[in-house]
Design a protein around this motif. Structure first.
Motif, PDB file in Angstrom:
ATOM      1  N   ARG A  13     -25.461 -26.438 -27.680  1.00  0.00           N
ATOM      2  CA  ARG A  13     -24.337 -26.542 -26.568  1.00  0.00           C
ATOM      3  C   ARG A  13     -24.390 -26.842 -25.489  1.00  0.00           C
ATOM      4  N   TYR A  15     -22.250 -25.724 -21.880  1.00  0.00           N
ATOM      5  CA  TYR A  15     -21.526 -24.922 -21.420  1.00  0.00           C
ATOM      6  C   TYR A  15     -20.807 -25.868 -20.171  1.00  0.00           C
ATOM      7  N   ASP A  32     -16.631 -31.112 -29.709  1.00  0.00           N
ATOM      8  CA  ASP A  32     -16.697 -29.237 -29.523  1.00  0.00           C
ATOM      9  C   ASP A  32     -18.370 -28.919 -28.789  1.00  0.00           C
ATOM     10  N   LYS A  35     -18.299 -27.439 -23.803  1.00  0.00           N
ATOM     11  CA  LYS A  35     -17.048 -26.892 -23.383  1.00  0.00           C
ATOM     12  C   LYS A  35     -16.916 -27.181 -22.124  1.00  0.00           C
ATOM     13  N   GLU A  37     -14.612 -25.556 -18.941  1.00  0.00           N
ATOM     14  CA  GLU A  37     -13.815 -24.397 -18.792  1.00  0.00           C
ATOM     15  C   GLU A  37     -13.470 -24.317 -17.165  1.00  0.00           C
ATOM     16  N   HIS A  52     -20.534 -15.530 -17.992  1.00  0.00           N
ATOM     17  CA  HIS A  52     -19.592 -15.580 -17.906  1.00  0.00           C
ATOM     18  C   HIS A  52     -19.431 -16.751 -19.240  1.00  0.00           C
ATOM     19  N   LEU A  53     -20.315 -17.894 -18.328  1.00  0.00           N
ATOM     20  CA  LEU A  53     -21.554 -19.078 -19.497  1.00  0.00           C
ATOM     21  C   LEU A  53     -22.237 -18.330 -21.084  1.00  0.00           C
ATOM     22  N   ALA A  55     -22.259 -15.345 -22.239  1.00  0.00           N
ATOM     23  CA  ALA A  55     -21.587 -15.153 -23.620  1.00  0.00           C
ATOM     24  C   ALA A  55     -21.084 -15.708 -24.572  1.00  0.00           C
ATOM     25  N   LEU A  56     -20.113 -17.073 -23.500  1.00  0.00           N
ATOM     26  CA  LEU A  56     -19.644 -17.933 -24.464  1.00  0.00           C
ATOM     27  C   LEU A  56     -20.819 -18.900 -25.522  1.00  0.00           C
ATOM     28  N   ALA A  57     -21.955 -18.879 -25.011  1.00  0.00           N
ATOM     29  CA  ALA A  57     -23.112 -19.264 -25.352  1.00  0.00           C
ATOM     30  C   ALA A  57     -23.515 -18.568 -26.790  1.00  0.00           C
ATOM     31  N   LYS A  59     -21.393 -16.170 -27.798  1.00  0.00           N
ATOM     32  CA  LYS A  59     -20.481 -15.872 -29.360  1.00  0.00           C
ATOM     33  C   LYS A  59     -21.088 -16.804 -29.952  1.00  0.00           C
ATOM     34  N   ASP A  60     -21.677 -18.586 -29.651  1.00  0.00           N
ATOM     35  CA  ASP A  60     -21.880 -19.057 -30.678  1.00  0.00           C
ATOM     36  C   ASP A  60     -23.108 -19.338 -30.900  1.00  0.00           C
TER      37      ASP A  60
END
Length: 289
Positions: A13, A15, A32, A35, A37, A52-53, A55-57, A59-60
């Motif tokens: 992914r 981000y 998707d 992503k 932001e 923050h980036l 954490a998003l990664a 989470k996935d």
């Protein structure tokens, strides 16, 4: 970024955090898997934004986190493959790429890239700190990768440093007993031709960073490396038949040194002065939070 998006494999992914309100029309078709932001520029922080980036990664389900700036251009389709290979092979938990100058970079900026990013890869561990000094912690988020579980274990990047969040991450990694690898085969084009004013402001921030870094960079003497840089830069311009650049080398060295020393003593300066001298002037307002 479009080329990177095209190279994504099934589980990968991309981000993006955009603080410049740029149009990303070329990425719409990736669904998707990409992503984006958007944030206000005033909210950007070198460490916290990357955390923050991450954490998003995570989470996935990300296992390896690759950090890149928008102006880094991979030199070949396998650059990122080379970057993460030492992590996949358990040779290191963090890696960073070689930066080569852009095609139209100045001679002095080209030297800076070649000086800091040699053609030979190198592994670093905690045992290298006494020999290498500050160079042991040299690590660049222009193009880097970190094993996700280690990133989480070490608490990620420091949130509110003015710059060099990558250097403090490298210090955490080494002091925790892990290895870092500089991967020369992973090449990205990246360089900046700063004016004297920009050099001054950037090195003021570098000095401020070292003043605030604390014990994490203990043993990282800076002065000797700076003198070696200037000495080799003088030789570099002479070897290329450009003695006319010698005054500029001396002026740049003086601007960097004086700015660095001022930055190290930023606690004695009024806020308004620090903001005028700093390349990241917004940082000084954030310090109040």
């Amino acid at each position: 970024m479009t080329a990177i998006a095209r190279s994504l494999e099934e589980r990968e992914r991309l981000y993006i955090i955009d603080s410049s309100q740029k149009r990303w029309d070329g990425l719409v078709d990736f669904g998707d898997r990409v992503k984006i932001e958007r944030i206000e520029k005033s909210l950007f922080r070198h460490g916290r934004t990357r955390n923050h980036l991450a954490a998003l990664a995570q989470k996935d389900g990300a296992e390896i986190l690759v950090f890149m700036t928008q102006d880094a251009v991979p030199m070949n389709p396998r650059s990122l493959e080379h970057l993460v290979k030492p992590i996949l092979l358990n040779e290191a938990v963090a890696t960073f790429a070689r930066q080569v100058p852009r095609r139209k970079a100045s001679l002095l900026e080209s030297f800076s890239r070649y000086f800091n990013y040699p053609a030979q890869s190198r592994m670093r561990t905690r045992a290298d700190i006494p020999e290498m000094g500050v160079k042991a912690f040299f690590f660049s988020n222009v193009c880097s990768a970190v094993r996700a579980d280690v990133f989480r274990e070490l608490g990620g990047f420091p949130d509110n440093v003015i710059m060099n969040e990558d250097m403090l991450m490298a210090a955490k990694v080494l002091r925790a007993g892990y290895a870092i690898k500089y991967v020369a085969e992973a090449e990205v084009a990246h360089s900046h031709d700063y004016s004297l004013k920009q050099q001054f402001r950037r090195n003021f921030d570098v000095g401020a960073f070292f003043a605030d870094a604390g014990a994490m960079l203990e043993g990282a003497a800076v002065g000797g490396e700076g003198f070696r840089f200037v000495r080799e830069q003088l030789r570099y311009v002479m070897r290329r038949g450009r003695p006319d650049l010698l005054p500029l080398v001396v002026l740049e060295a003086g601007a960097k040194f004086s700015a660095f020393q001022l930055g190290k003593r930023h606690r004695f300066l009024p806020l308004s002065v620090k903001k005028r001298m700093s390349m990241h002037s917004y940082h000084w307002d954030q310090k109040k939070e």
